[in-house]
Motif scaffolding. Structure first.
Motif, short mmCIF file in Angstrom:
data_model
loop_
_atom_site.label_atom_id
_atom_site.label_comp_id
_atom_site.label_asym_id
_atom_site.label_seq_id
_atom_site.Cartn_x
_atom_site.Cartn_y
_atom_site.Cartn_z
N PHE B 34 27.09 -59.04 -24.35
CA PHE B 34 26.83 -57.22 -24.79
C PHE B 34 26.96 -56.80 -23.20
O PHE B 34 26.84 -56.73 -22.55
CB PHE B 34 24.97 -57.27 -25.03
N TYR B 36 27.40 -52.94 -21.52
CA TYR B 36 26.13 -51.74 -21.94
C TYR B 36 26.57 -50.68 -20.93
O TYR B 36 27.03 -50.94 -19.84
CB TYR B 36 24.59 -52.02 -21.01
N LEU B 44 20.04 -47.68 -20.17
CA LEU B 44 21.16 -48.17 -20.81
C LEU B 44 21.59 -48.06 -22.18
O LEU B 44 20.59 -48.79 -22.76
CB LEU B 44 20.93 -50.14 -20.09
N MET B 45 22.68 -48.05 -22.65
CA MET B 45 23.10 -47.92 -23.79
C MET B 45 24.14 -49.06 -24.45
O MET B 45 25.05 -49.25 -23.48
CB MET B 45 23.95 -46.66 -24.14
N LEU B 46 23.88 -49.57 -25.31
CA LEU B 46 24.86 -50.73 -25.78
C LEU B 46 25.62 -50.00 -26.07
O LEU B 46 25.28 -48.82 -26.93
CB LEU B 46 24.08 -51.30 -26.94
N THR B 49 28.78 -55.86 -29.28
CA THR B 49 28.22 -57.24 -29.10
C THR B 49 29.42 -57.51 -28.52
O THR B 49 30.07 -57.22 -29.63
CB THR B 49 27.64 -57.43 -30.17
N GLU B 59 28.50 -50.38 -30.64
CA GLU B 59 27.80 -49.08 -31.69
C GLU B 59 28.60 -48.28 -32.06
O GLU B 59 29.56 -47.56 -31.63
CB GLU B 59 26.80 -49.13 -30.12
N ILE B 93 27.45 -52.75 -17.78
CA ILE B 93 26.28 -54.33 -16.82
C ILE B 93 27.04 -54.79 -18.46
O ILE B 93 26.95 -54.16 -19.64
CB ILE B 93 24.93 -53.35 -16.95
N SER B 95 25.60 -58.36 -20.39
CA SER B 95 25.05 -59.18 -20.78
C SER B 95 25.02 -60.04 -21.28
O SER B 95 25.84 -60.21 -22.34
CB SER B 95 23.04 -59.05 -20.89
N ARG B 97 23.77 -63.64 -24.00
CA ARG B 97 22.01 -64.69 -24.04
C ARG B 97 22.20 -66.05 -23.40
O ARG B 97 23.20 -66.66 -23.51
CB ARG B 97 22.76 -64.74 -25.72
N ALA B 98 21.04 -66.44 -22.98
CA ALA B 98 20.97 -67.25 -22.55
C ALA B 98 19.86 -68.34 -23.02
O ALA B 98 18.33 -68.41 -23.12
CB ALA B 98 20.39 -67.41 -21.32
N ALA B 106 17.59 -62.46 -22.73
CA ALA B 106 18.96 -61.03 -22.29
C ALA B 106 19.35 -61.74 -20.94
O ALA B 106 18.46 -60.36 -20.42
CB ALA B 106 19.70 -60.84 -22.75
N PHE B 108 21.00 -60.71 -17.00
CA PHE B 108 22.20 -59.24 -16.67
C PHE B 108 22.96 -59.19 -15.71
O PHE B 108 22.42 -60.17 -14.97
CB PHE B 108 21.64 -57.99 -16.14
N GLY B 109 24.29 -59.46 -16.09
CA GLY B 109 24.98 -59.28 -14.77
C GLY B 109 24.76 -57.96 -13.67
O GLY B 109 24.22 -57.12 -13.59
#
Lengths: 115, 117
Positions: B34, B36, B44-46, B49, B59, B93, B95, B97-98, B106, B108-109
């Protein structure tokens, strides 16, 4: 994205005190509620998270309280320390399929803990 | 825990040029990442994906021709800001899924600060 409303916008507490941050959500499809801590210039780091099948979860000094009927959840930081000074974000997501990991964030709370 | 790394950490570019930001999952495979965007003192705004091997899902309000996302492998997604302008200056930023024990975390970097001058 459905909103997640967070309050307060900023919070000042004394060392050793309790910091409380509140969030409310609208989307009943949300079923995963994490809290993130972010320091300036850094990415957010996961603190603690909860699923709606429990009303409270505690990890060390951090506790999430969850009220499913009210669609609210809160973060309590016990024995707050100056090193806790950061911005805290609540978030929410669904857990299944394409919603997994797709987070809607609250507006953030700037926490300052005075020594 | 799962580690997500972004590169570069900060970048300054001239208006009108393009900038590429990399997001890597270092110790796990991420089929979905993801992206952001975070403006100063905001949340943070997405943006989008990113799915490995397929087109990204953007989005509402995010220009897909301006923010190009490529997820060519299970460990790398890239965001290219094309024809950057000063209003694109922001903290970006990623992220990932793990899939740790079926959890929904999730990770993040560390983020990339983009300044367009």
């Amino acid at each position: 994205q459905q909103q997640v409303k967070q309050s307060p916008q900023s919070l000042i507490v004394q060392k050793g005190g309790i910091s409380i941050i509140n969030c409310a959500y609208e989307n009943t499809a949300f079923d995963y509620f994490p809290w993130y801590q972010q320091f300036p210039g850094k990415g957010p780091a996961l603190l603690i998270a909860i699923r709606p099948d429990v009303s409270e979860k505690k990890e060390g000094r951090f506790t999430i309280s969850f009220n499913k009927s009210a669609k609210q959840f809160s973060l309590h930081i016990m024995d707050s320390q100056p090193g806790d000074s950061a911005t805290y974000f609540c978030a929410a997501s669904g857990a299944g399929g394409t919603s997994y990991g797709k987070l809607t964030f609250g507006q953030g709370t700037i926490l300052t803990v005075h020594p | 825990g799962a580690v997500v790394s972004q590169h570069p950490s900060w970048v300054i570019c001239k208006s009108g040029t393009s900038v590429k930001i990399e997001c890597r999952s270092l110790d796990f495979q991420a089929t979905t990442m993801f992206w952001y965007r975070q403006f100063p003192k905001q949340s943070l705004m997405l943006m989008a994906t990113s799915n490995e091997g397929s087109k990204a899902t953007y989005e509402q309000g995010v220009e897909k021709d301006k923010f190009l996302i490529n997820h060519a492998s299970l460990t790398l997604s890239t965001l290219t800001v094309t024809s950057a302008h000063p209003e694109d200056s922001s903290f970006y930023i990623c992220s990932a899924r793990a899939p740790l024990r079926g959890a929904t975390e999730a990770f993040f970097g560390q983020g990339t600060r983009l300044t367009v001058v």
